[in-house]
Design an enzyme around this catalytic site. Structure first.
Site, short mmCIF file in Angstrom:
data_model
loop_
_atom_site.label_atom_id
_atom_site.label_comp_id
_atom_site.label_asym_id
_atom_site.label_seq_id
_atom_site.Cartn_x
_atom_site.Cartn_y
_atom_site.Cartn_z
N ASP A 68 41.66 38.92 37.15
CA ASP A 68 43.09 38.72 37.45
C ASP A 68 43.40 37.23 37.58
OD1 ASP A 68 43.55 41.72 38.12
OD2 ASP A 68 41.85 41.11 39.35
N HIS B 207 42.28 44.19 43.05
CA HIS B 207 42.25 43.99 41.60
C HIS B 207 43.38 44.81 40.99
CE1 HIS B 207 41.10 44.19 37.47
NE2 HIS B 207 40.89 45.48 37.53
C1 LMR Z 1 41.56 45.71 33.83
O1 LMR Z 1 42.18 45.13 34.72
O2 LMR Z 1 41.52 45.32 32.67
C2 LMR Z 1 40.88 47.01 34.14
O3 LMR Z 1 40.42 47.02 35.45
C3 LMR Z 1 41.82 48.14 33.92
C4 LMR Z 1 41.19 49.47 34.18
O4 LMR Z 1 41.84 50.29 34.87
O5 LMR Z 1 40.08 49.76 33.72
#
Ligand code: LMR
Length: 302
Positions: free
Chosen positions: A136, A164
């Site tokens: 992120d 996250h």
């Molecule tokens: C991401 O942020 O790309 C992943 O965590 C998304 C997910 O739900 O697998």
């Protein structure tokens, strides 16, 4: 004097993230170009054949830093003597890992999984258990870099607060970007562009879902790269004047509920992270969180 190899466990190693991550580690992206590594690759029995294939490819790539590969479906064997574990199996690691093993939980919900990990591995110090919000953080940097048309390496000090993905708060209030006229606050550079308080936040928060929609799969190469960045900065240290975001055990800093795994701005030195203290105004954030609504609730849930 050549360094001793560091043993790194990657679980789910035949999966998408594992397949992207293993060569990055073997190439020195995680621990630097001088550090030999031994990869412990773990996956479930139905993926044993596929795991064998990953091992063969790693051998064929002739990575100079790769001193050994243990590819196994036996969790106890996989955890033996590991110094760093990415993704992680709590009780086997507790029994078999090196005493100061550092853990990075990647699998979602990463904050919750890290907290569960802590419950199942009570002898592992909580400071060694972290989860990935660097993906992120990197997204937050790169979206600013695109908007301002500056190199991503010239943007720094965003903060990911909380979780996250979709319930995080990406905070650009203290971010800076270096342009021809020197280092300036991102807020100053975006001037009165409302993007920073609306689309920007949503674009970082929703990026994972957007990638799933496009790829029909979760992000993998960017997640693997972020995992390397996370461990790299944790072990090797953050650059002077720069912080990064890591999901770590909350000590109650900034009024955040203690004893949860929460993403904070941290600096790292000599293999230890510490939360950047006293720099940020939570009043402003609290208001923005209230506007976004969901953050507090989701944190308590996760
Ligand atoms: C991401 O942020 O790309 C992943 O965590 C998304 C997910 O739900 O697998």
């Amino acid at each position: 004097m050549p360094k001793d190899a560091v043993r790194i466990l990657v679980t789910g190693a035949a999966g998408q993230i594992g397949y992207a991550l293993a060569p990055m580690i073997a190439r020195g992206i995680m621990l630097g170009p001088e550090q030999p590594v031994i990869l412990h690759l773990l996956d479930i029995q139905p993926l044993a054949e596929s795991l064998k294939g990953v091992r063969m490819e790693l051998i064929d790539a002739a990575f100079p830093l790769l001193q050994g590969i243990l590819a196994t479906t036996d969790v106890n064997e996989a955890c033996k003597g590991v110094n760093i574990a990415v993704m992680a199996q709590a009780s086997a690691l507790e029994q078999h890992a090196a005493p100061d093993c550092k853990i990075l939980v990647v699998a979602n919900p990463a904050n919750t999984n890290a907290l569960i990990f802590k419950e199942f591995a009570p002898s592992i110090p909580v400071k060694n258990i972290t989860c990935l919000t660097r993906l992120d953080h990197n997204r937050a940097l790169s979206h600013i870099s695109e908007r301002l048309n500056v190199d991503v390496r010239d943007v720094k000090n965003v903060i990911i607060w909380g979780n996250h993905s979709s319930t995080q708060y990406p905070d650009a209030n203290y971010a800076t970007a270096t342009t021809d006229s020197g280092e300036k606050s991102v807020r100053e550079l975006v001037a009165d562009d409302p993007w920073i308080d609306s689309e920007y936040i949503n674009s970082v928060r929703e990026r994972g879902a957007e990638i799933i929609k496009a790829r029909k799969l979760s992000s993998a190469l960017s997640a693997a790269s972020a995992a390397c960045d996370h461990v790299h900065d944790w072990i090797i240290g953050t650059a002077k004047g720069t912080w990064v975001s890591m999901g770590v055990y909350s000590d109650g800093s900034y009024g955040i509920q203690p004893d949860i795994i929460y993403s904070f701005p941290v600096t790292c030195q000599r293999g230890e992270w510490s939360i950047v203290q006293g720099k940020f105004c939570m009043h402003q954030l609290t208001q923005e969180w209230l506007d976004f609504g969901k953050i507090g609730r989701s944190l308590r849930r996760s």
